[in-house]
Design a protein around this motif. Structure first.
Motif, short mmCIF file in Angstrom:
data_model
loop_
_atom_site.label_atom_id
_atom_site.label_comp_id
_atom_site.label_asym_id
_atom_site.label_seq_id
_atom_site.Cartn_x
_atom_site.Cartn_y
_atom_site.Cartn_z
N ASP A 231 9.68 2.65 0.00
CA ASP A 231 8.94 3.08 1.19
C ASP A 231 9.27 4.55 1.43
O ASP A 231 10.26 4.88 2.09
CB ASP A 231 9.33 2.23 2.40
N ALA A 232 8.44 5.43 0.89
CA ALA A 232 8.68 6.87 1.04
C ALA A 232 8.04 7.35 2.33
O ALA A 232 6.97 7.95 2.34
CB ALA A 232 8.14 7.62 -0.17
N ASN A 233 8.73 7.06 3.44
CA ASN A 233 8.20 7.43 4.76
C ASN A 233 8.71 8.79 5.20
O ASN A 233 8.38 9.26 6.30
CB ASN A 233 8.49 6.35 5.80
N GLY A 234 9.54 9.42 4.38
CA GLY A 234 9.96 10.79 4.65
C GLY A 234 10.83 10.97 5.88
O GLY A 234 11.00 12.09 6.35
N GLN A 235 11.40 9.88 6.38
CA GLN A 235 12.26 10.04 7.56
C GLN A 235 13.56 9.28 7.40
O GLN A 235 13.65 8.34 6.62
CB GLN A 235 11.52 9.57 8.80
#
Ligand code: TPP
Lengths: 331, 352
Positions: A231-235
């Motif tokens: 899950d590359a949600n960038g946070q």
């Protein structure tokens, strides 16, 4: 369609199409159904997690916003898991492995294991509520179980351990599941098993050195049945990952370690389904690009601190309530 | 504190707790760091959870994000310390001593570097479950050569730990309380390394506590008075080096025996330190160690876990009864009421 697929009320999925003249169009119809099914599950997961966040005045909500389609795609056919005959009851905490005869693994919610079937390891354990909600949506966990979430003595812990529904390894200390998956995949390779070993990961885990050690190991040992979805949600906790520590270019980095990597829009059910089904003769990583505030404008306003929601004022709470009503009304 | 005569002075601990301090580390550390340019903060993506969000915003040039990569962070801390900086590592305790132990031992402890390891979420204070509960940290850190091992038990100790650590020219590991922290000790009685606090004096039983178990033991104080049991209560904040006059006297004077209460496994922590101390001095008394009985725990509220693992005041009463061999006839009502923290209280840091 997977044999595991069951609808919300625990009824088995529609039977597979018979072969024959109509097979082609039926298959297409089925594919559309399957994508719709993923979307439907994801909507249910978001709604359940949101509801809980409101009820408990806080929680890991962004994880549901970013990862609902990923979990839905994995459990609605992406993984080949044996079905649960009916939604299971979680049971209370009965001791830890080694000290209690009553200890039971949460992996039973993923169905009976078999050489030809897949395994699932859940890595970032703070996504637990998303997993529990998914298990309910696909008919593996009793709906009422969610009332035990984060309640004293319950196995539905806020940060799941391996007694929690759907959880096979204890990985709330992040970036430890992929290595264990390497061990499991290697054992299965030594036994010539056809089943694959899947790991759900968060992007923060790519800051830990262990993740890279695991990828190097997987490539070296040719673990072609090892599959990770990120899950590359960038946070992360402190804010945007780009302000805390770089992992990009993640696709190139993974490939340079000798593994296969593909990038996909993690909210596009059809694209996710296709990426999960893709064949590869290397350890395979699906990097799903996602939005941690997906579909929730009130959440986006909290950026860059999205990791854990705690309402800072009554008015913020009311805004979230209103957004929830809107979400429920729309679905 | 020992008076000149050698007679122990009883320090006044508040019971019931009169003051709750919200996020005691946050502002205090900012003020303390103002005139100490050598002080750096290293964080592995738990900045506001460890109450240094405002510190980062105040001293952005001295705040170093290590991302979620604790093993590397320990090595970086060693390098910075070799260059004369004093790195203060802020993360959950488990990610210091479990995740990065080899780096901690070889890059920090062996070269005896001035690195401050601030371990948050000691023991079972967190519902985060086994992966977040530091239950064997004191044992492991005690076993680590060159390491000084401390634990805070109230807001006064959180506020004074920085001055206390400053005296140590080597690595220090400290268990830090965060969020809503009670003030048990007067603000003008700071934590001092190698000095425990005598909170009550009596000849029948000696109870040694550290961290959150001190507040818990204080709840039973009036019950002991009413039952006529003389209890010496010693609060320990230095796990290593262990032992001082107060401890020695309290151990020697306990007619029926000694009880330790630790937010930790009973293997290798306070109970073990007391056992070693007694054996080396030939103090022949019975010892009851309250704590996790060689088991991992699970995720639940602090109150629930303290009860489940026999770490609450009721467990202390039972231990006293077993040592003196009679019932004290104490009911729950005789215990000062326990505080319960709201899981989502304002003072709670961003995430867990
Ligand atoms: C080894 C380890 N270090 C630190 C933590 C504390 N922690 C929990 S979640 C998290 C990072 C969150 O980033 P990510 O994994 O990408 O999850 P997301 O923000 O998307 O929920 C951290 C640092 C942990 N659980 N494990």
């Amino acid at each position: 369609m997977s044999p595991t697929q069951q609808n919300q009320k625990g009824k088995p999925a529609k039977p597979r199409a018979k072969s024959g003249a109509a097979a082609k169009s039926v298959t297409t119809r089925q594919q559309i159904d399957a994508v719709e099914r993923i979307e439907q599950i994801a909507t249910g997961v978001r709604r359940r997690v949101f509801e809980h966040t409101l009820k408990h005045n806080g929680g890991y909500l962004s994880q549901a916003l970013s990862a609902s389609e990923i979990f839905a795609a994995l459990y609605a056919g992406g993984m080949r898991l044996a079905p649960c005959k009916r939604p299971l009851k979680p049971g209370r905490f009965a001791g830890v492995p080694g000290t209690s005869n009553n200890y039971r693994s949460g992996d039973r919610f993923n169905g009976e294991t078999a050489p030809g079937l897949d395994r699932f390891l859940f890595s970032p354990a703070h996504y637990a509520l998303v997993l529990y909600a998914t298990l309910i949506e696909v008919g593996r966990l009793q709906e009422s179980a969610l009332s035990e979430f984060n309640v004293d003595g319950s196995t539905l812990e806020m940060i799941g351990a391996e007694h929690s529904p759907g959880v096979a390894t204890t990985t709330g200390s992040l970036a430890q599941a992929l290595s264990q998956a390497c061990g499991i995949a290697l054992a299965r390779k030594m036994r010539n098993e056809a089943g694959r070993t899947w790991v759900f990961m968060s992007d923060g885990e790519f800051q830990e050195g262990q993740t890279w050690e695991a990828l190097a190991f997987a490539a070296f040992h040719g673990l072609s049945k090892l599959r990770a979805v990120v899950d590359a949600n960038g946070q992360q906790c402190d804010g945007a990952m780009s302000s805390v520590g770089h992992i990009e270019p993640i696709i190139e980095r993974i490939r340079s370690f000798g593994c296969d990597a593909v990038e996909v829009n993690g909210h596009d059910a059809g694209a996710l389904k296709a990426a999960l089904a893709e064949k590869s003769d290397k350890p395979y990583v699906v990097v799903a690009r996602t939005d941690p505030a997906k579909g929730l404008e009130v959440m986006a306003r909290r950026a860059p601190l999205l990791h854990y929601v705690r309402f800072t004022s009554d008015s913020e709470r009311q805004d979230f309530e209103a957004a929830y009503q809107q979400m429920v009304g729309a679905s | 504190m020992s008076a000149a005569s050698g007679q122990a002075v009883i320090s006044k601990a508040a019971d019931p707790v009169r003051e709750m301090v919200s996020r005691p580390h946050s502002e205090n550390f900012i003020a303390w760091s103002a005139k100490r340019p050598e002080v750096l903060v290293l964080s592995a993506d738990l900045t506001s959870s460890c109450e240094v969000g405002k510190w980062r915003d105040t001293y952005p040039d001295r705040f170093i994000t290590a991302a979620m990569a604790e093993q590397n962070m320990l090595g970086v801390a060693g390098g910075l310390a070799r260059e004369g900086f004093v790195p203060f590592i802020h993360t959950f305790a488990v990610f210091i001593y479990r995740r990065a132990y080899d780096q901690l031992a070889m890059s920090v402890a062996y070269p005896n570097l001035k690195v401050r390891l601030l371990g948050f979420l000691p023991g079972i204070v967190t519902p985060g479950g086994v992966t977040h509960q530091a239950i064997e940290d004191v044992a492991i850190m005690r076993a680590t050569p060159n390491m000084t091992v401390l634990e805070t038990g109230d807001a006064t100790e959180v506020e004074s730990m920085l001055d206390a650590m400053e005296q140590v020219d080597g690595p220090v590991y400290i268990r830090v309380l965060r969020g809503e922290v009670p003030r048990l000790f007067p603000a003008n009685e700071p934590m001092r390394i190698g000095q425990s606090r005598l909170l009550n004096q009596g000849d029948d039983i000696t109870v040694l506590t550290a961290g959150i178990t001190t507040e818990e033991a204080l709840r039973a104080r009036h019950a002991f008075d009413r039952a006529g049991v003389g209890v010496s209560h010693v609060h320990v904040s230095t796990h290593k080096p262990f032992g001082d006059d107060i401890i020695e006297q309290a151990l020697s004077n306990a007619r029926y025996g000694i009880i330790t209460m630790e937010n930790h496994t009973i293997v290798g922590g306070l109970g073990s330190a007391v056992a070693e101390y007694m054996a080396e001095r030939g103090i022949g008394r019975r010892l009851v160690r309250l704590g996790l009985r060689d088991t991992y725990a699970h995720g639940a509220s602090k109150a629930h876990l303290m009860h489940e693992y026999g770490l609450d005041s009721a467990a202390l009463i039972s231990a006293v009864e077993s040592l003196i061999g009679e019932s004290l006839g104490v009911s729950e009502a005789d215990l000062s009421s326990a505080r319960t923290d709201a899981v989502h209280s304002e003072a709670k840091a961003e995430a867990l």
